[in-house]
Design an enzyme around this catalytic site. Structure first.
Site, PDB file in Angstrom:
ATOM      1  N   ASP A   1       0.853  -1.197   0.000  1.00  0.00           N
ATOM      2  CA  ASP A   1       0.000   0.000   0.000  1.00  0.00           C
ATOM      3  C   ASP A   1       0.886   1.243   0.000  1.00  0.00           C
ATOM      4  O   ASP A   1       0.655   2.197  -0.749  1.00  0.00           O
ATOM      5  CB  ASP A   1      -0.875   0.062   1.270  1.00  0.00           C
TER       6      ASP A   1
ATOM      7  N   ASP B   1      -6.382  -0.971  -4.276  1.00  0.00           N
ATOM      8  CA  ASP B   1      -7.710  -1.336  -3.782  1.00  0.00           C
ATOM      9  C   ASP B   1      -7.816  -2.855  -3.692  1.00  0.00           C
ATOM     10  O   ASP B   1      -7.452  -3.559  -4.634  1.00  0.00           O
ATOM     11  CB  ASP B   1      -8.788  -0.787  -4.720  1.00  0.00           C
TER      12      ASP B   1
ATOM     13  N   GLU C   1      -5.678   7.589  -0.214  1.00  0.00           N
ATOM     14  CA  GLU C   1      -6.170   6.772   0.904  1.00  0.00           C
ATOM     15  C   GLU C   1      -5.071   6.618   1.958  1.00  0.00           C
ATOM     16  O   GLU C   1      -5.351   6.524   3.144  1.00  0.00           O
ATOM     17  CB  GLU C   1      -6.580   5.379   0.402  1.00  0.00           C
ATOM     18  N   GLU C   2      -3.834   6.580   1.521  1.00  0.00           N
ATOM     19  CA  GLU C   2      -2.724   6.297   2.439  1.00  0.00           C
ATOM     20  C   GLU C   2      -2.084   7.553   3.033  1.00  0.00           C
ATOM     21  O   GLU C   2      -1.060   7.457   3.702  1.00  0.00           O
ATOM     22  CB  GLU C   2      -1.667   5.435   1.734  1.00  0.00           C
TER      23      GLU C   2
HETATM   24  P1  AHG Z   1      -8.860  -1.081   0.325  1.00  0.00           P
HETATM   25  O1  AHG Z   1      -8.139  -2.355   0.047  1.00  0.00           O
HETATM   26  O2  AHG Z   1      -8.439   0.042  -0.571  1.00  0.00           O
HETATM   27  O3  AHG Z   1      -8.858  -0.697   1.793  1.00  0.00           O
HETATM   28  O4  AHG Z   1     -10.393  -1.265  -0.087  1.00  0.00           O
HETATM   29  C1  AHG Z   1     -11.109  -2.418   0.270  1.00  0.00           C
HETATM   30  C2  AHG Z   1     -12.565  -2.141   0.076  1.00  0.00           C
HETATM   31  C3  AHG Z   1     -13.120  -2.427  -1.303  1.00  0.00           C
HETATM   32  O5  AHG Z   1     -12.239  -2.752  -2.275  1.00  0.00           O
HETATM   33  C4  AHG Z   1     -14.077  -3.559  -1.102  1.00  0.00           C
HETATM   34  O6  AHG Z   1     -15.219  -3.411  -1.878  1.00  0.00           O
HETATM   35  C5  AHG Z   1     -14.366  -3.522   0.357  1.00  0.00           C
HETATM   36  O7  AHG Z   1     -13.284  -2.929   0.983  1.00  0.00           O
HETATM   37  C6  AHG Z   1     -14.581  -4.904   0.876  1.00  0.00           C
HETATM   38  O8  AHG Z   1     -14.984  -4.830   2.174  1.00  0.00           O
HETATM   39  P2  AHG Z   1     -15.582  -6.124   2.909  1.00  0.00           P
HETATM   40  O9  AHG Z   1     -14.401  -7.008   3.166  1.00  0.00           O
HETATM   41  O10 AHG Z   1     -16.191  -5.545   4.153  1.00  0.00           O
HETATM   42  O11 AHG Z   1     -16.595  -6.753   1.978  1.00  0.00           O
HETATM   43 MN    MN Z   2     -10.100   0.619  -1.762  1.00  0.00          MN
HETATM   44 MN    MN Z   3      -6.431   0.899  -0.860  1.00  0.00          MN
END
Ligand code: AHG
Ligand code: MN
Ligand code: MN
Length: 277
Positions: free
Chosen positions: A41, A86, A64-65
């Site tokens: 990340d 993501d 985000e970071e």
């Molecule tokens: P990130 O990895 O940028 O933190 O985003 C994760 C997000 C997104 O990609 C996804 O739809 C959601 O988190 C999934 O969340 P759950 O595990 O709660 O379903």
């Molecule tokens: Mn994300």
């Molecule tokens: Mn992310």
């Protein structure tokens, strides 16, 4: 805009290399949302920052970071809000993950969006670019992104990509999701919104939802760099969006850089079902 697209192409190739061969263990830090950060990340964020900093037309970046906005050229036009990686909690299981970029002109406001781009790091490296139309590009053997086709959503699809802790769903949300399954929709949900929304878009339609629940009263997904770029893309592709209240996710006002919202993206039929039951 062209310069930004070129920069994202280079970023995509660099992050893709990092994902293939990089260390995917956790760092000791967490980000503004409280997520534990992977080394990937942080490195992806650095790759993007370094590339975007070289452009003279970038006013500021929001990641985000990063805790807060990073000013780059005060007289420039574009503000780029991005999610460097993501779905990063899925790199250990080798699922497809992505990067998301919202391109705002002048101010960080949904109605100032002039473009959005996302990258999918899957078996192939793909990039979807949206200004007025929505276009799919794919990396070829010569390391060039080639235009593949324009993307459009049909009026109705067959996929139901449903997120959020189910025990916390409201009765109305539960009933709406069940009604789609009762109509023959199939469950498709990996847990990386880039891949899940890419699937709905490329298969021509369906619904992706991440509602409010008691453990995430404003949903989980972040407005500036996750929700609005995809809302822009889905609406330009002929689909629709809502937060469950507003007619469009693009009606949301950004008050904080890491603000979250419940969100629904899909073709017109499914979003109408969300709004009208
Ligand atoms: P990130 O990895 O940028 O933190 O985003 C994760 C997000 C997104 O990609 C996804 O739809 C959601 O988190 C999934 O969340 P759950 O595990 O709660 O379903
Ligand atoms: Mn994300
Ligand atoms: Mn992310």
């Amino acid at each position: 805009m062209k310069e930004i697209i070129k920069a994202v192409e280079k970023i995509a190739i660099e992050i893709s290399e990092l994902l293939k061969y990089g260390d995917f263990s956790y760092a000791k830090s967490s980000n503004s949302t409280g997520d534990t950060q992977l080394k990937l990340d942080i490195l992806s964020d650095e790759i993007i920052e370094n590339r975007l900093k070289k452009l003279s037309n970038i006013k500021a970046i929001i990641s985000e970071e990063k805790e807060s906005i990073l000013e780059i050229n005060s007289n420039a036009d574009y503000i780029i809000a991005y999610d460097p990686l993501d779905g990063s909690s899925l790199v250990d299981v080798n699922f497809a993950v992505g990067s998301i970029f919202g391109i705002y002109k002048g101010s960080l406001d949904a109605r100032s969006l002039v473009g959005a781009i996302y990258v999918v790091y899957g078996p192939r490296l793909e990039m979807v670019v949206c200004d007025d139309s929505v276009r799919l590009f794919r990396l070829n053997r010569d390391n060039e992104f080639k235009f593949i086709k324009n993307l459009e959503l049909k009026d109705r699809g067959k996929i139901n990509a449903t997120g959020g802790t189910q025990k916390g769903w409201s009765d109305s949300h539960r009933a709406m999701i069940k009604s789609l399954f009762d109509d023959g929709y199939r469950l498709r949900y990996s847990g990386a919104m880039v891949s899940d929304l890419h699937q709905v878009l490329l298969k021509g339609g369906g619904l992706f939802s991440y509602p409010a629940t008691p453990d995430a009263p404003n949903g989980k997904l972040r407005v500036a760099f996750e929700v609005l770029p995809f809302a822009y893309i889905y609406e330009k592709a002929g689909g629709a969006t809502t937060d469950g209240v507003n007619d469009s996710l693009l009606d949301i006002k950004i008050e904080k850089t890491h603000q979250t919202t419940p969100c629904y993206f899909g073709s017109k039929f499914e979003i109408d079902r969300v709004k009208n039951g």
